[in-house]
Motif scaffolding. Structure first.
Motif, mmCIF file in Angstrom:
data_model
loop_
_atom_site.group_PDB
_atom_site.id
_atom_site.type_symbol
_atom_site.label_atom_id
_atom_site.label_comp_id
_atom_site.label_asym_id
_atom_site.label_seq_id
_atom_site.Cartn_x
_atom_site.Cartn_y
_atom_site.Cartn_z
ATOM 1 N N LYS A 184 0.839 -1.074 -0.034
ATOM 2 C CA LYS A 184 -0.030 0.003 -0.060
ATOM 3 C C LYS A 184 0.929 1.217 0.024
ATOM 4 O O LYS A 184 0.689 2.223 -0.635
ATOM 5 N N ARG A 192 -19.813 -7.484 4.671
ATOM 6 C CA ARG A 192 -19.214 -6.412 3.685
ATOM 7 C C ARG A 192 -18.371 -6.851 2.499
ATOM 8 O O ARG A 192 -18.607 -6.319 1.530
ATOM 9 N N LYS A 198 -17.645 -9.376 14.358
ATOM 10 C CA LYS A 198 -16.640 -8.521 13.508
ATOM 11 C C LYS A 198 -16.715 -9.706 12.265
ATOM 12 O O LYS A 198 -16.662 -8.900 11.222
ATOM 13 N N ASN A 219 -10.646 2.739 7.229
ATOM 14 C CA ASN A 219 -9.745 1.685 7.293
ATOM 15 C C ASN A 219 -9.817 1.325 9.039
ATOM 16 O O ASN A 219 -8.755 1.879 9.491
ATOM 17 N N GLU A 220 -10.855 0.810 9.506
ATOM 18 C CA GLU A 220 -11.092 0.799 10.852
ATOM 19 C C GLU A 220 -9.903 0.267 11.509
ATOM 20 O O GLU A 220 -9.433 0.732 12.558
ATOM 21 N N THR A 268 -11.119 -5.597 0.992
ATOM 22 C CA THR A 268 -10.101 -4.944 1.761
ATOM 23 C C THR A 268 -9.342 -6.377 2.189
ATOM 24 O O THR A 268 -9.939 -7.348 2.205
ATOM 25 N N THR A 301 -19.914 -9.368 10.233
ATOM 26 C CA THR A 301 -19.956 -8.065 9.725
ATOM 27 C C THR A 301 -18.969 -7.938 8.334
ATOM 28 O O THR A 301 -19.430 -7.481 7.365
ATOM 29 N N ASN A 309 -15.881 0.103 13.849
ATOM 30 C CA ASN A 309 -16.526 0.044 12.584
ATOM 31 C C ASN A 309 -17.792 1.002 12.649
ATOM 32 O O ASN A 309 -18.391 1.111 13.415
ATOM 33 N N TYR A 310 -18.005 1.459 11.382
ATOM 34 C CA TYR A 310 -18.937 2.458 11.195
ATOM 35 C C TYR A 310 -20.331 1.634 11.106
ATOM 36 O O TYR A 310 -20.572 0.405 10.662
ATOM 37 N N SER A 347 -23.488 1.143 7.833
ATOM 38 C CA SER A 347 -23.013 0.531 6.666
ATOM 39 C C SER A 347 -24.467 -0.200 5.986
ATOM 40 O O SER A 347 -24.473 -0.167 4.930
ATOM 41 N N LYS A 370 -20.781 -8.048 -0.256
ATOM 42 C CA LYS A 370 -21.275 -6.940 -0.698
ATOM 43 C C LYS A 370 -20.480 -6.519 -1.713
ATOM 44 O O LYS A 370 -20.812 -6.059 -2.821
ATOM 45 N N GLU A 382 -8.809 -7.603 5.014
ATOM 46 C CA GLU A 382 -9.666 -8.179 6.129
ATOM 47 C C GLU A 382 -10.643 -8.891 5.442
ATOM 48 O O GLU A 382 -11.187 -10.130 5.681
ATOM 49 N N GLN A 383 -11.481 -8.199 4.543
ATOM 50 C CA GLN A 383 -12.831 -8.952 4.029
ATOM 51 C C GLN A 383 -12.085 -10.071 3.155
ATOM 52 O O GLN A 383 -12.835 -11.303 3.194
ATOM 53 N N HIS A 404 -17.077 2.082 3.368
ATOM 54 C CA HIS A 404 -16.106 1.740 2.440
ATOM 55 C C HIS A 404 -14.650 2.741 2.480
ATOM 56 O O HIS A 404 -13.742 2.241 2.081
#
Lengths: 177, 391
Positions: free
Chosen positions: A74, A158, A151, B177-178, A121, A154, B185-186, B189, A161, A123-124, B174
């Motif tokens: 990154k 995401r 978590k 970057n938690e 991401t 969630t 987290n938001y 969402s 999604k 993480e996802q 989105h």
């Protein structure tokens, strides 16, 4: 030392290799990172207290090493991006790494999912790989990533999604043409 | 043509059917590589790092100085027109400001050798607020909490003015970057937002079963209201109406929540091991005056990784003139410098905004200009805190 390597290799290498490969999607990088995982395992095996299963412990090391790799990537990308303005097009650029041979024979949906995994991401992505490609349970995934179960749920939601969104766009594009 | 909602099952199936990738790495070859790496003495790595990092940092620092020196000289020539001759002013101020720049470069080099961090320092001001917007840009206000769910972190997403802001309230997660930023987290969402500006209302459709108390990292009902207030009061929305009654556990089921402004002071939150800090709202008694607020802003809260934004030694006299707050530094020597000063001004301006002021006049300051702030004139309160630019 050799016996530790032997044990981990025989029991978990295949899964480890797949996890790292699908995270980074490049064989050479994957090999380097897998090697780094084993080095870490062998250096710190004496401190492993058996609080989690060996597999969970191994994967949490693998997860740290791949995340570290993404952080470095990154930073590199950010420096490069300062020189090139990708603009809005950047968001829709697909993964340009060549498809691994094994993927070329699969159906379009699988190929698309593979390509758009990179829109998630790290993480996802790690959760989707652990949960669906490697069939870890939510509890095991939570333990590997050191996340709460909610978590994991969630982030998994995401991630799916994100994939849904890009695949839908791809399908629309296909429909338009 | 596949329906959008049908895709999820197909995606899961596709993931489950990802092929096995052939591993070309031979086991004994891998072991050889690993054991030779492990046997290598670590000192060689350490030595290499020691040699590289300071040299690299020094080169970057020198580069920064070379780049900034002409700018500092130019700025000085414009600023100092009285008392001394132009040559004397140039000599004096170049020397003073040069020292300050060197100090900042030095501290940057000492604290971080990462080139990315240098880029941040090169931006002159590492500000936590948005003072001015470009044409055709606007702000979507978001909010999250710190990792312990103690305080609210306001967020300002900078988006194109023409964009549908309702969409951004759902999509805000989105852009966060938690994990890397050390924030929760938001929470919204999965919710849909529909703003009704004419009636100063926002209608929110939460996903089935949503409850702030039932979410990951449940938060108190009061904090949930404050999150919504932080997001919508800046856009003149003072009522949140829920499409389905919301189970708030502690206070029962509610259909709508009035959003009230409350006085808050701003401190700085930075979780352990992360590289981004945020201004965070800390509630203060509604009867408090600004002098009390400034005193409170000096307090660190180590348990929550929150630090004061006003240095202990800083002392001010406080006056107000209508919507203008007037702050005069009592002791010239106690005025902070560099980034500390910028963060202090950011936090004071945000706090002033929460107290209902429109601008702040700083006087008896050590510099006329710091970061992007021109302290010779009243400074307007910011448009938002903790900016996030939508790529």
């Amino acid at each position: 030392m050799e016996s530790v390597f032997e044990k981990f290799y025989e029991n978990y290498h295949r899964d480890l290799y797949h996890f790292v490969f699908y995270m980074v999607k490049d064989k050479e990088t994957c090999e380097d990172l897998v090697q780094e995982v084993y080095i870490n395992v062998m250096k710190s095996y004496h401190s492993y207290k058996g609080e989690s299963s060996e597999k969970t412990w191994l994967f949490s090391i693998a997860r740290h090493i791949t995340m570290d790799y993404f952080r470095k990537q990154k930073r590199k990308r950010k420096r490069i991006a300062e020189f090139f303005d990708w603009g809005k097009r950047g968001a829709f650029i697909r993964d340009e790494n060549p498809l691994p041979e094994e993927l070329t024979l699969r159906n379009e949906m699988i190929r698309n999912v593979y390509c758009y995994l990179d829109k998630c991401t790290p993480e996802q992505k790690s959760i989707l790989i652990l949960r669906y490609i490697q069939s870890f349970s939510i509890q095991e995934t939570a333990a590997i990533l050191n996340f709460s179960i909610s978590k994991v749920k969630t982030t998994q939601h995401r991630g799916l999604k994100v994939l849904r969104k890009y695949i839908h766009l791809e399908q629309q594009k296909g429909g338009d043409t | 043509m596949h329906k959008f909602s049908d895709n999820e099952e197909r995606i899961k199936e596709s993931l489950k059917h990802m092929p096995e990738i052939k591993d070309d790495l031979d086991k004994s070859q891998l072991y050889q590589r690993i054991s030779s790496e492990i046997k290598q003495p670590e000192t060689s790595h350490t030595k290499k790092r020691f040699a590289f990092v300071p040299v690299f940092a020094a080169i970057i620092a020198a580069g920064v100085l070379l780049l900034l020196a002409p700018l500092v000289i130019d700025e000085t020539m414009v600023q100092d027109q009285s008392e001394h001759t132009a040559d004397q002013a140039l000599d004096k101020n170049t020397s003073d400001k040069g020292t300050e720049v060197r100090e900042e470069s030095k501290s940057a080099a000492e604290s971080e050798t990462d080139p990315e961090t240098f880029a941040k320092f090169q931006n002159a001001s590492d500000s936590h607020v948005i003072q001015d917007m470009k044409n055709h840009e606007t702000i979507v206000y978001g909010a999250v909490t710190d990792l312990q769910g103690q305080y609210i972190i306001p967020l300002s997403l900078i988006v194109p003015e023409s964009a549908d802001k309702n969409q951004y309230y759902s999509a805000l997660g989105h852009y966060l970057n938690e994990e890397a930023w050390g924030i929760r987290n938001y929470m919204f969402s999965e919710a849909d937002f529909q703003m009704d500006q004419a009636n100063h209302q926002v209608q929110i459709d939460f996903p089935e079963g949503f409850s702030p108390a039932g979410q990951e990292g449940a938060i108190a009902a009061g904090l949930f209201e404050d999150l919504l207030a932080t997001m919508f009061l800046p856009v003149q929305i003072n009522q949140a109406v829920f499409k389905e009654p919301l189970n708030m556990k502690q206070i029962g089921t509610v259909k709508e929540i009035p959003l009230h402004p409350q006085k808050t002071i701003y401190k700085r939150y930075q979780a352990t091991g992360v590289d981004r800090g945020f201004l965070v709202q800390v509630p203060i008694d509604g009867q408090s005056d600004f002098k009390t607020a400034l005193a409170e802003m000096k307090q660190d809260e180590e348990t929550y990784h929150v630090t004061g934004t006003v240095p202990d030694a800083a002392d001010f006299s406080v006056k107000e003139n209508g919507s203008q707050l007037q702050l005069r530094f009592i002791d010239y020597a106690t005025i902070p410098k560099g980034q500390t000063m910028i963060t202090m001004i950011d936090a004071i301006l945000m706090t002033a905004n929460s107290f209902g002021y429109e601008e702040v006049m700083f006087s008896n300051t050590s510099a006329e200009k710091i970061g992007s702030y021109d302290l010779t004139a009243p400074v307007k309160v910011p448009k938002g805190a903790n900016p996030i630019h939508v790529p």
